[in-house]
Structure formats: structure tokens, C-alpha cells
Enzyme design. Structure first.
Site, short mmCIF file in Angstrom:
data_model
loop_
_atom_site.label_atom_id
_atom_site.label_comp_id
_atom_site.label_asym_id
_atom_site.label_seq_id
_atom_site.Cartn_x
_atom_site.Cartn_y
_atom_site.Cartn_z
N SER A 1 0.56 -1.24 -0.31
CA SER A 1 -0.05 0.14 -0.32
C SER A 1 1.34 1.19 -0.16
CB SER A 1 -1.09 0.20 1.36
OG SER A 1 -1.71 0.72 1.33
N ASP B 1 -9.35 -2.63 -6.41
CA ASP B 1 -9.03 -2.12 -5.46
C ASP B 1 -9.58 -0.82 -5.20
OD1 ASP B 1 -6.83 -0.63 -3.37
OD2 ASP B 1 -5.01 -1.87 -4.20
N HIS C 1 -7.08 -5.60 -0.92
CA HIS C 1 -5.96 -4.71 -1.02
C HIS C 1 -5.06 -5.48 -0.20
CE1 HIS C 1 -3.75 -1.04 -0.73
NE2 HIS C 1 -4.01 -1.21 0.47
#
Length: 437
Positions: A145, A387, A415
Site C-alpha cells: 500500500s 482495489d 487490498h
């Protein structure tokens, strides 16, 4: 002296580094940055390549391992892993409502926090690399991320320190402003809402009932926060993870009890909502969130609470409107709003500081298009097809801009695929970056 701890299957070693607050002034103030070395038991003295794990966030400390759990199990087959508590988090010099007032005024706090973005994190990592591996040593990167955003910054600023890089759900839009990010995000969040209500159609009425109640009477959370309708909608952050829709449903089904005055929101529900909404464990996530998109070559102006400004373009997220016309109340996603600094006790003391950061202009660029176009480092990235947190179209455009980057586009995971898949996502990325797949 470093502390060494043994857990089943692993050996953990503490590292604490004294690093410049402002890397442009290396002889100035110092802060502490903590990292935990993890190696498989029996390999403590082996000459293993290093893997630096860059945590999601911003403002998230590295995970605390419990033996060979999750993706770490696969990593430890091949690597000596370094879990970095990025500056301001975990056991690094903390930046919270309790510590930031020591800096002085809100303006002084904002100036301090301007040194806590990805460029500073990367320069921290470079100094740490030199201390642990030597000037010519290289390590591998694993960025989840926001950690993937940091990986792109690393490849822009110091690719000579990187042997190979793997990214999961973290290919940022290189030329996307904060407003661009949220303008693309709201439709993705709307799709996650639709999928949730399709899975749990009974939640349409359950959510409307709670929203109607909160419209008339916001609830007090156990920790002193206020659960308003907008705060309730922010529980949609859950919808971006693999099991998040189920978690949200189970939270909603415990919403009501019959008290002495009739139906009321249960302590179970209020406690669960607080655990999902409070920023007490990671205030920098809220304070710095929009600044991670600031780049003066993209937009020299302020980020300006972009999520709040763009929200008006998507009236379907207006709860009052939904309640009036009988449509489902939609949850929001990974958005930070100024009202959060009023409803969350962990953020209230930082409200003025956050306002000043939102008004700040001329954020330095985080990515170098030229460096990425000339990249020589093997890079592989998992791009999750829908996502909720990171726009797949942005990610694929970025992949095209990074020389030699290989992508794996999948809808098998959300995610949180790196964690949720156990070893599967990391194993595939390792194979890709080595040219085995």
C-alpha cells in the site's frame, strides 16, 4: 546493546537508529527510528540477503510478528527481514496528540510533520542500509500500500541501494493530485457498497435505521468520541479488505438492544465502531493522509481537504439525501475529513496542525519520471483489479512509466492480499522479480 528475542521459528533483534529530522540539515535535530530484524531460527549467522518491509499507512507501524506468521513465513525462507517503524510510529520517536505539543505551536508542529513523508522515510532507510549492510550493500524492498508509494520514491531517489523491489496494492499515480485521487476513489467505493448490499441485502434497512437514529441523536462512543452519521459512514473503510464486508455486517447485526427507554445502540456496537474509527493508534494516518499526494510539479497549491471538496461531486454519498428519497445510505472509504478532528479525541488536539498541513503549498516532488523511466532494478507489482484504496488505472499507468516493471493484475485478492493470502502473493512476486514466472 540490541535486545534479542526468540519466538517459535524466528529470532528477533531490536535496532534503534539516530537519524536527522530534516535530511536537508543532517547536522541538526535528531530523531530515533526503530526497526526489528527477523530471521528464521537456525539461520541467525547465515549470509542472507536483506528484505526491507515498508508498511502501509501513512503513519502505520510495522506489524508485530508472532513467529512465522502470514507473508513473513515465505519471506524468511530466503531473506533476513527488517520491519521498519517509519518515523513517528511505533517505537520510533512518536508523533501523537501527547508528544506533538512539545514542539510548540500548531505552526511548529506542522513544520515538524512536513518532514514525515515518503521522501524522508526513504532517506531514513538509506542511512539504515549503510549502517547494516555497508556503503555498497543492497537490499530487497517489499512495499504494501503506502509502502509501495515509498518504494517508488526509493527507486526515484536511491535506486543504487535496491537489489529488487516488490509492491502489493501500492503503485501510486505519479501525476495524480489529491483531488484526482478522490475523484477516482468515490466511484470505486460506490461499487464496494453495491457489492456489500448485494451480499447482505438486509443491511440496507439496518444501515438506514442506524443513520436515522444518529441524525436525530449522535451517540457517544466509549472512548469519548462522537458517532455522527458521517462517522458511521466512515466504517466503509472496512469494505476494501477481503473479509471487510463480513466484518461490517456482523458489526451491524449487533447494533440494537432494548433498554429502559426503548431500543438503543448497544455497547457492543458502539465499542466495535470505536475500534474501527479511532485514530488513537495511528494519528499520522489522518494528519498526513492527503499530504502523501502533494507534489508541486503536479499541483503547487494546497491539498485543501480534497476528499471533502470532491465529495460534493458525488451526491449519492449524502446520507440525508438518501434517507429522504429512500435509497441506500452509502459508506465512504479511505477518506480523511476535517470533521474527524472534532469527533475523535485522539485527533482533536491536532486540529489546527492538520488545517495548516492542508493549507500548505509547494510540497516537494516524491517521484522522478526520468529515474523511473531509466530504472534498472527488477520490480514486480500485484495490482488488485478493483482495489478500493489505490486506483488500478493509475497503477497500470505507473507500471508503464517504470522501466522493466512487471505487473500481476488479479481479482482473487483485495487490498490486503499480502496478509490474507498467507504466502501466495509474496511467493508469486518473488518468482516474478527473479524471472522465474
Amino acid at each position: 546493546m540490541s535486545v534479542v528475542i526468540r519466538q517459535p521459528g524466528v529470532v528477533l533483534t531490536d535496532h534503534l537508529f539516530q537519524l536527522p529530522l530534516d535530511h536537508a540539515a543532517p547536522q541538526g535535530e535528531r530523531i530515533e527510528v526503530y526497526a526489528r530484524e527477523v530471521v528464521a531460527a537456525g539461520k541467525e549467522h547465515a549470509d542472507l540477503p536483506w528484505l526491507l518491509y515498508l508498511q502501509g499507512g501513512p503513519g502505520g507501524r510495522a506489524g508485530r510478528p508472532l513467529g512465522r506468521d502470514s507473508w513473513l513465513d515465505r519471506a524468511l525462507d530466503d531473506y533476513r527481514v527488517l520491519l521498519l517503524d517509519q518515523r513517528g510510529t511505533g517505537r520510533s520517536t512518536p508523533a501523537t496528540r501527547q508528544t506533538l505539543p512539545l514542539r510548540g505551536s500548531a505552526a511548529e508542529q506542522a513544520d515538524y510533520l512536513s518532514c514525515f513523508r515518503a521522501d524522508s522515510i526513504v532517506r531514513d532507510a538509506e542511512l539504515i542500509r549503510r549502517q547494516l549492510l555497508g556503503e555498497r550493500g543492497q537490499w530487497s524492498l517489499l512495499g504494501q500500500s503506502f509502502g509501495g508509494f515509498c518504494t517508488l520514491t526509493y527507486l526515484s531517489l536511491a535506486p543504487e541501494g535496491v537489489r529488487e523491489a516488490m509492491v502489493t496494492g501500492g503503485l501510486a499515480g505519479l501525476r495524480s493530485s489529491a483531488a484526482d485521487v478522490y475523484r477516482a476513489a468515490y466511484p470505486r467505493v460506490a461499487r464496494k457498497n453495491a457489492a456489500h448490499y448485494a451480499r447482505y441485502p438486509q443491511d440496507v434497512e439496518a444501515v438506514r435505521r442506524i443513520a436515522e437514529h444518529l441524525s436525530a441523536s449522535p451517540a457517544e462512543l466509549p472512548g469519548g468520541g462522537r458517532l455522527t452519521v458521517r462517522a458511521f459512514q466512515a466504517l466503509g473503510l472496512l469494505l476494501g479488505s477481503g473479509s471487510g464486508s463480513d466484518t461490517l455486517h456482523y458489526l451491524l447485526e449487533d447494533a440494537w438492544v432494548r433498554g429502559s427507554a426503548g431500543p438503543e445502540l448497544s455497547d457492543t456496537f458502539l465499542s466495535g465502531a470505536q475500534s474501527k474509527l479511532s485514530f488513537a493508534e495511528g494519528p499520522l494516518y489522518a494528519v498526513l493522509h492527503e499530504s502523501i499526494y502533494g507534489q508541486r510539479s503536479v499541483d503547487p497549491g494546497p491539498t485543501g481537504w480534497a476528499a471533502e471538496q470532491v465529495r460534493s461531486e458525488f451526491p449519492e454519498f449524502d446520507a440525508a439525501r438518501a434517507l429522504a428519497n429512500g435509497s441506500p445510505v452509502r459508506f465512504t472509504g479511505e477518506m480523511i475529513y476535517p470533521w474527524m478532528f472534532e469527533t475523535d479525541p485522539a485527533l482533536r488536539p491536532l486540529q489546527e496542525t492538520a488545517e495548516l498541513l492542508a493549507e500548505r503549498t509547494g510540497w516537494p516532488d516524491l517521484y522522478s519520471a526520468d529515474a523511473l523511466a531509466a530504472n534498472q532494478v527488477p520490480v514486480a507489482a500485484a495490482v488488485y483489479h478493483d482495489d478500493m484504496y489505490v486506483d488500478a488505472a493509475d497503477s497500470l499507468a505507473t507500471a508503464d512509466a517504470v522501466r522493466g516493471l512487471r505487473t500481476w493484475v488479479t481479482n482473487e485478492w483485495e487490498h490486503d492480499g499480502l496478509r490474507a493470502s498467507g504466502s501466495q502473493v509474496l511467493d508469486r512476486l518473488i518468482g516474478m522479480v527473479r524471472g522465474e514466472l
